[in-house]
Design a protein around this motif. Structure first.
Motif, PDB file in Angstrom:
ATOM      1  N   ASN A 207       0.840  -1.186   0.000  1.00 52.67           N
ATOM      2  CA  ASN A 207       0.000   0.000   0.000  1.00 52.67           C
ATOM      3  C   ASN A 207       0.879   1.242   0.000  1.00 52.67           C
ATOM      4  O   ASN A 207       1.933   1.269   0.653  1.00 52.67           O
ATOM      5  N   PHE A 208       0.468   2.253  -0.713  1.00 49.34           N
ATOM      6  CA  PHE A 208       1.260   3.482  -0.775  1.00 49.34           C
ATOM      7  C   PHE A 208       0.340   4.679  -0.935  1.00 49.34           C
ATOM      8  O   PHE A 208      -0.838   4.549  -1.308  1.00 49.34           O
ATOM      9  N   GLU A 209       0.891   5.836  -0.656  1.00 52.37           N
ATOM     10  CA  GLU A 209       0.165   7.094  -0.817  1.00 52.37           C
ATOM     11  C   GLU A 209       1.113   8.112  -1.441  1.00 52.37           C
ATOM     12  O   GLU A 209       2.213   8.328  -0.934  1.00 52.37           O
ATOM     13  N   ILE A 210       0.716   8.688  -2.565  1.00 56.45           N
ATOM     14  CA  ILE A 210       1.512   9.746  -3.192  1.00 56.45           C
ATOM     15  C   ILE A 210       1.240  11.041  -2.427  1.00 56.45           C
ATOM     16  O   ILE A 210       0.138  11.587  -2.475  1.00 56.45           O
ATOM     17  N   VAL A 211       2.255  11.517  -1.724  1.00 51.24           N
ATOM     18  CA  VAL A 211       2.066  12.673  -0.842  1.00 51.24           C
ATOM     19  C   VAL A 211       2.640  13.957  -1.418  1.00 51.24           C
ATOM     20  O   VAL A 211       2.399  15.045  -0.881  1.00 51.24           O
ATOM     21  N   TYR A 212       3.428  13.841  -2.512  1.00 48.88           N
ATOM     22  CA  TYR A 212       4.054  15.046  -3.073  1.00 48.88           C
ATOM     23  C   TYR A 212       4.469  14.757  -4.492  1.00 48.88           C
ATOM     24  O   TYR A 212       5.114  13.741  -4.764  1.00 48.88           O
ATOM     25  N   THR A 213       4.108  15.622  -5.427  1.00 48.94           N
ATOM     26  CA  THR A 213       4.586  15.520  -6.805  1.00 48.94           C
ATOM     27  C   THR A 213       5.214  16.853  -7.211  1.00 48.94           C
ATOM     28  O   THR A 213       4.771  17.920  -6.771  1.00 48.94           O
ATOM     29  N   SER A 214       6.256  16.768  -8.033  1.00 55.62           N
ATOM     30  CA  SER A 214       6.931  17.963  -8.515  1.00 55.62           C
ATOM     31  C   SER A 214       7.572  17.653  -9.857  1.00 55.62           C
ATOM     32  O   SER A 214       8.093  16.546 -10.053  1.00 55.62           O
ATOM     33  N   PRO A 215       7.571  18.604 -10.803  1.00 54.44           N
ATOM     34  CA  PRO A 215       8.229  18.368 -12.088  1.00 54.44           C
ATOM     35  C   PRO A 215       9.733  18.586 -12.053  1.00 54.44           C
ATOM     36  O   PRO A 215      10.405  18.363 -13.055  1.00 54.44           O
ATOM     37  N   SER A 216      10.278  19.019 -10.902  1.00 52.97           N
ATOM     38  CA  SER A 216      11.706  19.334 -10.833  1.00 52.97           C
ATOM     39  C   SER A 216      12.423  18.446  -9.824  1.00 52.97           C
ATOM     40  O   SER A 216      11.847  18.044  -8.803  1.00 52.97           O
ATOM     41  N   LEU A 217      13.685  18.163 -10.113  1.00 51.58           N
ATOM     42  CA  LEU A 217      14.493  17.388  -9.178  1.00 51.58           C
ATOM     43  C   LEU A 217      14.674  18.133  -7.869  1.00 51.58           C
ATOM     44  O   LEU A 217      14.661  17.524  -6.788  1.00 51.58           O
ATOM     45  N   SER A 218      14.839  19.446  -7.919  1.00 48.22           N
ATOM     46  CA  SER A 218      15.021  20.214  -6.687  1.00 48.22           C
ATOM     47  C   SER A 218      13.787  20.118  -5.801  1.00 48.22           C
ATOM     48  O   SER A 218      13.901  20.083  -4.570  1.00 48.22           O
ATOM     49  N   GLY A 219      12.592  20.047  -6.419  1.00 49.41           N
ATOM     50  CA  GLY A 219      11.375  19.885  -5.636  1.00 49.41           C
ATOM     51  C   GLY A 219      11.326  18.544  -4.934  1.00 49.41           C
ATOM     52  O   GLY A 219      10.964  18.447  -3.757  1.00 49.41           O
ATOM     53  N   LEU A 220      11.696  17.486  -5.659  1.00 48.70           N
ATOM     54  CA  LEU A 220      11.742  16.155  -5.045  1.00 48.70           C
ATOM     55  C   LEU A 220      12.790  16.112  -3.943  1.00 48.70           C
ATOM     56  O   LEU A 220      12.566  15.534  -2.866  1.00 48.70           O
ATOM     57  N   GLU A 221      13.943  16.701  -4.196  1.00 50.95           N
ATOM     58  CA  GLU A 221      15.021  16.710  -3.211  1.00 50.95           C
ATOM     59  C   GLU A 221      14.579  17.394  -1.919  1.00 50.95           C
ATOM     60  O   GLU A 221      14.875  16.920  -0.818  1.00 50.95           O
ATOM     61  N   ALA A 222      13.855  18.503  -2.047  1.00 49.28           N
ATOM     62  CA  ALA A 222      13.400  19.231  -0.856  1.00 49.28           C
ATOM     63  C   ALA A 222      12.431  18.386  -0.048  1.00 49.28           C
ATOM     64  O   ALA A 222      12.546  18.300   1.190  1.00 49.28           O
ATOM     65  N   ALA A 223      11.481  17.726  -0.715  1.00 53.08           N
ATOM     66  CA  ALA A 223      10.483  16.937  -0.004  1.00 53.08           C
ATOM     67  C   ALA A 223      11.092  15.697   0.633  1.00 53.08           C
ATOM     68  O   ALA A 223      10.849  15.385   1.797  1.00 53.08           O
ATOM     69  N   VAL A 224      11.914  14.974  -0.142  1.00 50.68           N
ATOM     70  CA  VAL A 224      12.538  13.758   0.389  1.00 50.68           C
ATOM     71  C   VAL A 224      13.547  14.118   1.481  1.00 50.68           C
ATOM     72  O   VAL A 224      13.620  13.454   2.522  1.00 50.68           O
ATOM     73  N   GLY A 225      14.315  15.177   1.256  1.00 46.59           N
ATOM     74  CA  GLY A 225      15.303  15.591   2.249  1.00 46.59           C
ATOM     75  C   GLY A 225      14.684  15.979   3.574  1.00 46.59           C
ATOM     76  O   GLY A 225      15.314  15.841   4.626  1.00 46.59           O
TER      77      GLY A 225
END
Length: 294
Positions: A207-225
């Protein structure tokens, strides 16, 4: 005096860098037998043995000498074609590339071009691979770097397999990752990272939940970081602020993707585009040497 075709030299250098005929063939979009025939022809033209009699890809002392000259010849060839391209009436290369590859590789490439005095101009578009390949077919790009799921698209200049990995924050307590639901950070729909990640989770019944989407690597980095969730990226472009989550963390195995460099068939611009693509390809190969390659 004999002339040595640059495609033979490029194939030889790629074998040396990747330590594998098969991997070199994958990189250059050729079969392993075709690469072997190129090496046979190169050795006949040079009149020397490039590889030791023990087999494999261990090069001889003369092979080392040839490799050194081959790199210089290829660098001069690519530099010449790029500098001549500044005389082109358009004076610009249109490059399509995924966002994370642009962030990771373009600064290195641009600094190399500036150092070598290349005066080209570039129009760079970052998008998902499907859109980039469609744009190439419609004549919107001269060169495209794109990912495909099951093999290269038609007309690849060079391809290679890119391993994917689960990624999280450096200080995130991975031992406490909840099994249900797993919090997912990802690119928008159409991204192969996202597709592979969700396919693997569904295959394993997670089971999973998509909690954040972004078209940029910097956006993903900020959320995951920030520990907001986990994501999937190509192993060699993971930002320094993040780290790989090892397979022991009970996350499903991920399929590799195929990455390719594609050049538009426009004859007027193809020589310049192919020269730039070759320089780009050399950079990818240099950063992708696998010590476990056969």
């Amino acid at each position: 005096m004999r002339s040595i075709p640059t495609d033979l030299l490029r194939a030889f250098v790629t074998i040396v860098d990747l330590r594998s005929y098969t991997r070199a063939g994958e990189q250059l979009g050729r079969t392993q037998p075709a690469i072997s025939l190129q090496m046979k022809k190169l050795q006949e033209l040079l009149g020397v043995s490039l590889f030791t009699k023990e087999g494999g890809v261990q090069i001889t002392e003369r092979g080392e000498l040839v490799a050194g000259y081959a790199r210089q010849i290829l660098a001069l060839n690519d530099e010449m074609m790029l500098k001549l391209s500044s005389r082109d009436s358009k004076g610009k290369l249109r490059l399509g590339i995924p966002n994370d590859y642009a962030d990771h590789f373009l600064p290195k490439l641009m600094s190399t071009l500036a150092r070598d005095g290349v005066e080209m101009t570039f129009d760079v578009v970052c998008d998902i691979s499907h859109n980039l390949l469609d744009g190439l077919r419609r004549g919107l790009f001269d060169i495209v770097v794109a990912m495909t799921p099951d093999g290269p698209s038609e007309g690849a200049f060079m391809t290679w397999k890119e391993p994917l990995t689960w990624v999280g924050a450096k200080d995130f307590p991975f031992e406490t990752i909840p099994r249900n639901p797993l919090r997912i950070v990802c690119y928008p729909e159409g991204c192969l990272y996202r597709r592979n990640m969700l396919t693997a989770l569904q295959r394993d019944g997670r089971n999973f939940e998509i909690v954040y989407t972004s078209p940029s690597l910097s956006g993903l980095e900020a959320a995951v970081g920030a520990g907001f969730g986990v994501t999937v990226l190509a192993r060699r472009i993971i930002p320094s602020a993040l780290r790989t989550i090892e397979s022991a963390r009970d996350l499903p195995r991920l399929a590799d993707v195929v990455v390719g460099i594609y050049v538009a068939p426009d004859r007027k611009r193809s020589a310049v585009a192919q020269s730039f693509a070759a320089r780009f390809a050399d950079m990818f190969v240099a950063g992708h040497v696998d010590p476990m390659a056969e």
